[in-house]
Design a protein around this motif. Structure first.
Motif, PDB file in Angstrom:
ATOM      1  N   PRO A  71       0.816  -1.220   0.000  1.00 30.98           N
ATOM      2  CA  PRO A  71       0.000   0.000   0.000  1.00 30.98           C
ATOM      3  C   PRO A  71       0.845   1.264   0.000  1.00 30.98           C
ATOM      4  O   PRO A  71       2.014   1.254   0.401  1.00 30.98           O
ATOM      5  N   THR A  72       0.233   2.360  -0.424  1.00 30.95           N
ATOM      6  CA  THR A  72       0.900   3.650  -0.391  1.00 30.95           C
ATOM      7  C   THR A  72       0.921   4.182   1.037  1.00 30.95           C
ATOM      8  O   THR A  72       0.020   3.928   1.831  1.00 30.95           O
ATOM      9  N   LEU A  73       1.961   4.949   1.357  1.00 34.59           N
ATOM     10  CA  LEU A  73       2.038   5.622   2.648  1.00 34.59           C
ATOM     11  C   LEU A  73       1.751   7.119   2.502  1.00 34.59           C
ATOM     12  O   LEU A  73       1.799   7.857   3.482  1.00 34.59           O
ATOM     13  N   GLY A  74       1.459   7.551   1.288  1.00 33.75           N
ATOM     14  CA  GLY A  74       1.165   8.958   1.038  1.00 33.75           C
ATOM     15  C   GLY A  74      -0.321   9.196   0.851  1.00 33.75           C
ATOM     16  O   GLY A  74      -1.115   8.270   0.726  1.00 33.75           O
ATOM     17  N   HIS A  75      -0.693  10.471   0.850  1.00 34.32           N
ATOM     18  CA  HIS A  75      -2.073  10.872   0.572  1.00 34.32           C
ATOM     19  C   HIS A  75      -3.097  10.167   1.460  1.00 34.32           C
ATOM     20  O   HIS A  75      -4.059   9.590   0.991  1.00 34.32           O
ATOM     21  N   GLY A  76      -2.859  10.201   2.741  1.00 33.48           N
ATOM     22  CA  GLY A  76      -3.770   9.561   3.680  1.00 33.48           C
ATOM     23  C   GLY A  76      -3.150   8.372   4.365  1.00 33.48           C
ATOM     24  O   GLY A  76      -3.498   8.037   5.492  1.00 33.48           O
ATOM     25  N   GLY A  77      -2.230   7.710   3.666  1.00 33.88           N
ATOM     26  CA  GLY A  77      -1.478   6.622   4.264  1.00 33.88           C
ATOM     27  C   GLY A  77      -2.336   5.568   4.930  1.00 33.88           C
ATOM     28  O   GLY A  77      -3.280   5.037   4.340  1.00 33.88           O
ATOM     29  N   VAL A  78      -2.025   5.283   6.191  1.00 32.78           N
ATOM     30  CA  VAL A  78      -2.699   4.201   6.905  1.00 32.78           C
ATOM     31  C   VAL A  78      -4.196   4.464   7.073  1.00 32.78           C
ATOM     32  O   VAL A  78      -4.962   3.517   7.301  1.00 32.78           O
ATOM     33  N   ASN A  79      -4.621   5.711   6.945  1.00 38.21           N
ATOM     34  CA  ASN A  79      -6.055   5.987   7.066  1.00 38.21           C
ATOM     35  C   ASN A  79      -6.850   5.341   5.941  1.00 38.21           C
ATOM     36  O   ASN A  79      -8.069   5.189   6.049  1.00 38.21           O
ATOM     37  N   ALA A  80      -6.185   4.950   4.863  1.00 40.37           N
ATOM     38  CA  ALA A  80      -6.871   4.298   3.751  1.00 40.37           C
ATOM     39  C   ALA A  80      -7.205   2.847   4.050  1.00 40.37           C
ATOM     40  O   ALA A  80      -8.032   2.255   3.352  1.00 40.37           O
ATOM     41  N   TRP A  81      -6.558   2.265   5.052  1.00 42.12           N
ATOM     42  CA  TRP A  81      -6.895   0.878   5.394  1.00 42.12           C
ATOM     43  C   TRP A  81      -7.153   0.710   6.891  1.00 42.12           C
ATOM     44  O   TRP A  81      -7.182  -0.386   7.425  1.00 42.12           O
ATOM     45  N   ASN A  82      -7.414   1.811   7.565  1.00 40.01           N
ATOM     46  CA  ASN A  82      -7.634   1.706   9.005  1.00 40.01           C
ATOM     47  C   ASN A  82      -9.087   1.358   9.318  1.00 40.01           C
ATOM     48  O   ASN A  82      -9.969   1.437   8.469  1.00 40.01           O
ATOM     49  N   SER A  83      -9.324   0.978  10.565  1.00 35.93           N
ATOM     50  CA  SER A  83     -10.680   0.624  10.990  1.00 35.93           C
ATOM     51  C   SER A  83     -11.352   1.747  11.765  1.00 35.93           C
ATOM     52  O   SER A  83     -12.514   1.618  12.139  1.00 35.93           O
ATOM     53  N   ALA A  84     -10.621   2.848  12.023  1.00 36.77           N
ATOM     54  CA  ALA A  84     -11.167   4.013  12.734  1.00 36.77           C
ATOM     55  C   ALA A  84     -11.885   3.570  14.001  1.00 36.77           C
ATOM     56  O   ALA A  84     -11.281   2.944  14.862  1.00 36.77           O
ATOM     57  N   PHE A  85     -13.188   3.865  14.104  1.00 36.31           N
ATOM     58  CA  PHE A  85     -13.914   3.513  15.324  1.00 36.31           C
ATOM     59  C   PHE A  85     -14.470   2.095  15.320  1.00 36.31           C
ATOM     60  O   PHE A  85     -15.039   1.652  16.316  1.00 36.31           O
TER      61      PHE A  85
END
Length: 470
Positions: free
Chosen positions: A189-203
């Motif tokens: 995966p990319t680490l730019g342009h949002g990075g881990v937020n693109a595959w995170n589970s948030a809440f």
């Protein structure tokens, strides 16, 4: 009075610290964040019943980071060629990434492929040969013209807030068919342009977060889950350590009562241990036949890297992983040098993508695997920097294949130059709703209560695009 209670020689906390290296470091630190919302111990990744009969069981998302040009790939515009060099005869969007000039025709020819006779650019001849299995959605649009926000909108449904990714929502809704693997993996995966937020589970509970295998800066042949092997401690010893640790934790649960944080930690360590045996075998493509390796282009320098990613995606899919993402990063942002760079990009991915579709079909997996291709937006039909195109979220192309989608069709249209989506427009919320529908999930019912509100992938938007469903 003398107490008969004695403190243990080692505390649970010390035991976690000392014995967790082998089975706890396995890229699962992320699974331990947000523990207060983690799922119950009886199996948060166990298979769950869908809302209705599904057409697809899993998703493979082929992400072209940077934004491929629709008018140079899958959206044939003969009028653009005729009016090359002229001014756009209607207004450009009020908000743009940067300024562009006159109309710029595609430097590639388009040819008709398959029984459907759909036009595909010479950039993608091998994908073109698979067109009868593909549904082109030529009327995509999104809300943001900047890479970071558009990338997050594509992956999470929101361009402004941190929200769970679509892979997390799907795994939350359906679980996974293989309890020895994560439900959601993202390859290089990319680490730019949002990075881990693109595959995170948030809440959402942390167990639904994507597990990265390498990163965009790491060649696919070296991409691994960190600490997947422990050279210092055998699996037998780790199993004994884990059993002892589980005994301590279970005793603590008996004394304290339900504790979702501790239950999640137990589940995380158990999954990490099982992954050590399963993941290396899935990633070992040496067991594939020479014919299969050649099909994906693993034997060629140009296609080796993305070919390996696509082949691993097939192997994870057949092992029951629910959502697999493959990223071609970050190469499609041609503000200049369009002809050279788009050609190089397509040369790297055309054969592997076609191989994945062909391989899934011959293995009988395409029928219940939904393959999705696309970038965070498209590009303008007007020129930038002489030989380039600017970002364009107003109208672009993504495609779907397999998993209950009609093949050999174009859905929706952009205007005669390919700037704005004008017919049967499909927003990213609609794409997400349709993807969930094909998986047997009603996007209005797949919700999670957080901070006093029921959230969903499509927020308060989204309509299923029934016209593309077979």
């Amino acid at each position: 009075m003398t107490s008969h209670w004695h403190s243990p020689a080692i505390s649970r906390r010390d035991m976690l610290r000392q014995s967790g290296i082998g089975f706890g470091s396995l890229a699962l630190a992320s699974l331990l964040s947000g523990e207060e919302r983690a799922a119950a111990a009886e199996g948060p990744l166990s298979v769950k019943k869908p809302h209705h009969a599904p057409r697809a069981k899993r998703v493979i998302f082929l992400f072209m980071h940077g934004g491929p040009s629709q008018v140079d790939t899958f959206d044939y515009k003969p009028q653009l060629e005729k009016d090359n060099g002229k001014e756009l005869p209607f207004a450009k969007p009020r908000v743009v990434s940067s300024q562009t000039g006159a109309l710029l025709k595609s430097p590639w020819q388009f040819r008709q492929y398959g029984e459907s006779g759909i036009h595909v650019s010479d950039l993608f001849p091998k994908v073109g040969a698979c067109i009868d299995d593909i549904c082109l959605i030529n009327s995509m649009w999104c809300s943001n013209s900047r890479h970071g926000s558009a990338l997050l909108e594509l992956h999470t449904g929101s361009d402004t807030f941190i929200r769970p990714s679509m892979g997390s929502w799907i795994t939350y809704g359906l679980g996974t068919e293989n309890q020895d693997l994560p439900g959601f993996v993202t390859i290089c995966p990319t680490l730019g342009h949002g990075g881990v937020n693109a595959w995170n589970s948030a809440f959402l509970p942390a167990v639904y977060q994507g597990t990265p295998i390498g990163y965009s800066s790491v060649p696919a042949e070296r991409a691994q889950i960190p600490f997947i092997k422990n050279a210092d401690t055998s699996l037998e010893i780790q199993r004994q350590e884990l059993d002892l640790l589980r005994h301590f934790n279970s005793s603590a649960l008996e004394r304290s009562g339900p504790d979702s944080s501790l239950e999640a930690r137990i589940n995380s360590f158990e999954l990490a241990f099982r992954m050590q045996a399963e993941v290396p075998d899935v990633q070992d493509i040496s067991k594939e036949t020479p014919e299969t390796l050649a099909l994906y282009g693993v034997d060629q320098p140009k296609t080796n890297n993305f070919g390996r990613q696509c082949l691993m995606a097939r192997r994870f899919a057949e092992r029951g992983v629910r959502f697999i993402q493959v990223t071609h990063s970050y190469k499609w942002d041609q503000h200049g040098g369009l002809k050279n760079d788009h050609q190089n990009n397509a040369d790297e991915v055309d054969q592997p993508i076609a191989a994945l579709l062909t391989d899934l079909k011959r293995c009988g997996l395409l029928e219940d695997t939904l393959v999705v291709w696309g970038g965070e937006f498209g590009r303008t039909p007007t020129a930038q920097g002489g030989d380039g195109r600017d970002h364009n979220p107003q109208g672009y192309t993504m495609f779907m294949a397999g998993g209950g989608v009609k093949g050999g069709m174009r859905y929706g249209e952009t205007d005669e130059y390919g700037y704005y989506a004008v017919k049967d427009k499909v927003h990213l919320h609609d794409l997400h709703a349709t993807m969930l529908h094909l998986l047997g999930l009603d996007h209005t019912k797949l919700t999670y209560r957080y901070a006093g509100r029921d959230f969903r992938l499509t927020d308060v938007h989204g309509e299923v695009v029934h016209g593309i469903i077979s």
